[in-house]
Design a protein around this motif. Structure first.
Motif, PDB file in Angstrom:
ATOM      1  N   SER A   1       0.649  -1.140  -0.016  1.00 12.55           N
ATOM      2  CA  SER A   1       0.114   0.077  -0.062  1.00 12.55           C
ATOM      3  C   SER A   1       0.715   1.266   0.029  1.00 12.55           C
ATOM      4  O   SER A   1       0.219   2.529  -0.516  1.00 12.55           O
ATOM      5  N   PHE A   2       2.267   1.265   0.422  1.00 14.20           N
ATOM      6  CA  PHE A   2       3.148   2.378   0.356  1.00 14.20           C
ATOM      7  C   PHE A   2       3.366   2.907  -1.120  1.00 14.20           C
ATOM      8  O   PHE A   2       3.214   3.714  -1.314  1.00 14.20           O
ATOM      9  N   VAL A   3       4.039   1.772  -1.625  1.00  6.98           N
ATOM     10  CA  VAL A   3       4.843   2.195  -2.947  1.00  6.98           C
ATOM     11  C   VAL A   3       4.107   1.334  -4.107  1.00  6.98           C
ATOM     12  O   VAL A   3       4.514   1.585  -5.382  1.00  6.98           O
ATOM     13  N   SER A   4       3.017   0.583  -3.914  1.00  7.43           N
ATOM     14  CA  SER A   4       2.517  -0.131  -5.080  1.00  7.43           C
ATOM     15  C   SER A   4       3.466  -0.975  -5.792  1.00  7.43           C
ATOM     16  O   SER A   4       4.332  -1.872  -5.121  1.00  7.43           O
ATOM     17  N   ALA A   5       3.651  -0.886  -6.936  1.00  9.10           N
ATOM     18  CA  ALA A   5       4.883  -1.813  -7.758  1.00  9.10           C
ATOM     19  C   ALA A   5       5.814  -0.661  -8.046  1.00  9.10           C
ATOM     20  O   ALA A   5       6.748  -1.123  -8.426  1.00  9.10           O
ATOM     21  N   GLU A   6       5.995   0.312  -7.458  1.00 12.84           N
ATOM     22  CA  GLU A   6       7.073   1.134  -7.705  1.00 12.84           C
ATOM     23  C   GLU A   6       8.234   0.720  -6.630  1.00 12.84           C
ATOM     24  O   GLU A   6       7.799   0.115  -5.585  1.00 12.84           O
TER      25      GLU A   6
ATOM     26  N   ARG B   1      -3.728  15.569  -5.960  1.00 10.37           N
ATOM     27  CA  ARG B   1      -3.655  14.196  -6.767  1.00 10.37           C
ATOM     28  C   ARG B   1      -4.395  13.435  -5.982  1.00 10.37           C
ATOM     29  O   ARG B   1      -4.735  13.655  -4.765  1.00 10.37           O
ATOM     30  N   ASN B   2      -4.677  12.032  -6.244  1.00  8.85           N
ATOM     31  CA  ASN B   2      -5.426  11.226  -5.800  1.00  8.85           C
ATOM     32  C   ASN B   2      -4.656   9.775  -5.907  1.00  8.85           C
ATOM     33  O   ASN B   2      -4.272   9.339  -7.147  1.00  8.85           O
ATOM     34  N   VAL B   3      -4.488   9.007  -4.739  1.00  2.00           N
ATOM     35  CA  VAL B   3      -3.590   8.066  -4.662  1.00  2.00           C
ATOM     36  C   VAL B   3      -4.521   6.700  -3.777  1.00  2.00           C
ATOM     37  O   VAL B   3      -4.621   7.131  -2.741  1.00  2.00           O
ATOM     38  N   ASP B   4      -4.947   5.941  -4.440  1.00  6.94           N
ATOM     39  CA  ASP B   4      -5.688   4.621  -3.807  1.00  6.94           C
ATOM     40  C   ASP B   4      -6.928   5.448  -3.176  1.00  6.94           C
ATOM     41  O   ASP B   4      -7.072   4.786  -1.972  1.00  6.94           O
TER      42      ASP B   4
END
Length: 231
Positions: free
Chosen positions: A70-75, A166-169
């Motif tokens: 949940s912090f960096v997803s796939a990054e 911005r919108n994240v998750d």
């Protein structure tokens, strides 16, 4: 920094990258940022805070090999940065890998440049009954009130250069660039604000105005990396 003309407080639907001059006509609509998530009023509290910070720093040091999805997803954590993850208080961000941890009064976590103490990042939060940053009002008004009534002192001139959302998750964030100038000193910074977990989070990362051009891009990575986590 380049100067620009002030804009009116009758906010337009889209805001150009112009300076917003400080004004006393808007009344603050939300609480100050003086509440510390880890108060140090007694020696017992100091010891507890110290132990907790050591644990969190250990998590940050291992972040390149283990970070919650949940912090960096796939990054991945960018080169020359480390990840600070506070799963207890529900937030995370990147900071330059050569910065060191330090105590910043009234803040839950903070890191600074090894040699330039004014080049730093810090995070604080306060309780709120709101569930999303949009509930505070239009982005332009929220940021204007923050910079002119919360971040700046009466002797400082506040200028806002840019605002972004911005919108994240499913979570919304406001990130903005601003400058505080007094007679003998000027500091420029990015700030990111968000609401989650019944808390109003604020991250500020900045530097002396004279060094801003050199480090702006580096510090923007920090501001954009801030995320709130479900707790």
């Amino acid at each position: 920094m380049a100067a620009a003309s002030p804009i009116s407080l009758s906010w337009a639907s889209t805001l150009p990258k112009q300076l917003i001059e400080k004004s006393s006509t808007i009344t603050p609509t939300f609480p100050t940022f003086s509440i510390n998530a880890c108060l140090r009023q007694t020696s017992l509290n100091e010891q507890a805070c110290s132990r907790r910070r050591q644990i969190l720093l250990g998590v940050g040091a291992l972040a390149t090999s283990w970070i919650p999805a949940s912090f960096v997803s796939a990054e991945e954590v960018p080169a020359n940065y480390r990840a600070f993850v506070d799963s207890e208080d529900g937030y995370s961000y990147y900071y330059p890998s050569d910065w060191r941890d330090f105590d910043y009064l009234g803040h839950d976590s903070a890191f600074k440049d090894r040699y330039l103490a004014l080049q730093n990042v810090r995070v604080s939060f306060i309780p709120t009954t709101k569930t999303d940053i949009h509930e505070l009002g239009p982005m332009e008004e929220v940021i204007y009130n923050l910079v002119t009534h919360k971040f700046s002192a009466p002797t400082q001139k506040a200028t806002i250069f840019d605002m972004q959302e911005r919108n994240v998750d499913g979570k919304n964030y406001y990130t903005f660039e601003y400058d505080l100038t007094s007679t003998n000193f000027s500091r420029t910074a990015f700030a990111t604000v968000a609401i989650a977990n019944g808390r109003y989070y604020t991250l500020i990362v900045g530097a002396n105005e004279r060094r801003w051009r050199r480090v702006r891009d580096q510090l923007k990575v920090v501001a954009d990396s801030f995320k709130v986590l479900d707790i």
